[in-house]
Design a protein around this motif. Structure first.
Motif, PDB file in Angstrom:
ATOM      1  N   LYS A  18       0.843  -1.197   0.000  1.00 43.92           N
ATOM      2  CA  LYS A  18       0.000   0.000   0.000  1.00 43.92           C
ATOM      3  C   LYS A  18       0.881   1.251   0.000  1.00 43.92           C
ATOM      4  CE  LYS A  18      -3.916   1.937   2.467  1.00 43.92           C
ATOM      5  NZ  LYS A  18      -4.812   1.776   3.605  1.00 43.92           N
ATOM      6  N   VAL A  19       0.515   2.192  -0.852  1.00 44.03           N
ATOM      7  CA  VAL A  19       1.255   3.459  -0.907  1.00 44.03           C
ATOM      8  C   VAL A  19       1.196   4.115   0.465  1.00 44.03           C
ATOM      9  CG1 VAL A  19       1.282   5.784  -1.910  1.00 44.03           C
ATOM     10  CG2 VAL A  19       0.933   3.799  -3.367  1.00 44.03           C
ATOM     11  N   GLY A  20       2.354   4.529   0.949  1.00 43.53           N
ATOM     12  CA  GLY A  20       2.461   5.153   2.261  1.00 43.53           C
ATOM     13  C   GLY A  20       2.935   4.188   3.341  1.00 43.53           C
ATOM     14  N   ASP A  21       2.919   2.891   3.066  1.00 42.16           N
ATOM     15  CA  ASP A  21       3.363   1.877   4.028  1.00 42.16           C
ATOM     16  C   ASP A  21       4.869   1.664   3.843  1.00 42.16           C
ATOM     17  OD1 ASP A  21       3.945  -0.382   5.541  1.00 42.16           O
ATOM     18  OD2 ASP A  21       2.166  -1.489   4.890  1.00 42.16           O
ATOM     19  N   SER A  73       6.039   6.580  -0.230  1.00 45.96           N
ATOM     20  CA  SER A  73       6.197   5.483   0.736  1.00 45.96           C
ATOM     21  C   SER A  73       7.574   5.468   1.366  1.00 45.96           C
ATOM     22  CB  SER A  73       5.917   4.155   0.025  1.00 45.96           C
ATOM     23  OG  SER A  73       4.663   4.173  -0.604  1.00 45.96           O
ATOM     24  N   GLY A  74       8.221   6.615   1.424  1.00 48.01           N
ATOM     25  CA  GLY A  74       9.513   6.717   2.116  1.00 48.01           C
ATOM     26  C   GLY A  74      10.729   6.636   1.215  1.00 48.01           C
ATOM     27  N   GLY A  75      10.554   6.444  -0.067  1.00 48.71           N
ATOM     28  CA  GLY A  75      11.688   6.371  -0.990  1.00 48.71           C
ATOM     29  C   GLY A  75      12.086   7.743  -1.491  1.00 48.71           C
ATOM     30  N   ASN A  76      13.132   7.745  -2.281  1.00 50.03           N
ATOM     31  CA  ASN A  76      13.626   8.998  -2.819  1.00 50.03           C
ATOM     32  C   ASN A  76      14.181   8.735  -4.229  1.00 50.03           C
ATOM     33  OD1 ASN A  76      14.291  11.678  -3.019  1.00 50.03           O
ATOM     34  ND2 ASN A  76      16.264  11.439  -1.994  1.00 50.03           N
TER      35      ASN A  76
END
Length: 143
Positions: free
Chosen positions: A81-84, A135-138
């Protein structure tokens, strides 16, 4: 006293008309164009994408909303899920190229190209960047 039966009278009338039609050359002539016009559909449906959403021109967010959100927005079918951040962390190790390969070929319950068969590689990559970065990536948007 004789009894008049309306059903028998109607039957005799139909037989009389049918006999006359047969005597005049068989079946009545059918206007095929008129028949086709009568059985035309009431409406016709044409599918067209919204302005700016043609294949090749969709942003990552546009493609996510139209194709990826059903599973990656809800976690359906065990999709991350996006954001997880926890669910996406191991996937981030694949990098954009690895994630793009998985998305292009399909993975587990996800069909090839996430079900967006007309998506270009650039659109898929943009959608992946969108999801990963939410989701925490860059990751950087492909050029």
């Amino acid at each position: 006293m004789s009894h008049f039966n309306p059903r028998i009278a109607a039957l005799l009338s139909v037989l009389s008309v049918s006999s006359a039609a047969i005597a005049m050359g068989g079946k009545p002539k059918v206007d095929e164009e008129a028949v086709l016009a009568r059985i035309q559909p009431v409406a016709q449906v044409q599918l067209a994408g919204a302005a700016g959403s043609a294949a090749g021109g969709r942003s990552g967010e546009d493609l996510f909303q139209s194709a990826c959100n059903a599973c990656h927005g809800t976690g359906a079918l065990n999709a991350p899920k996006v954001g997880d951040k926890g669910a996406w962390a191991p996937r981030l190790a694949k990098g954009l190229d690895g994630l793009l390969k998985s998305a292009t070929n399909g993975l587990n319950a996800m069909p090839p190209k996430g079900g967006a068969a007309d998506a270009t590689d650039k659109e898929l990559a943009s959608a992946i960047v969108y999801m990963v970065n939410k989701s925490g990536g860059n990751l950087k948007e492909p050029q």
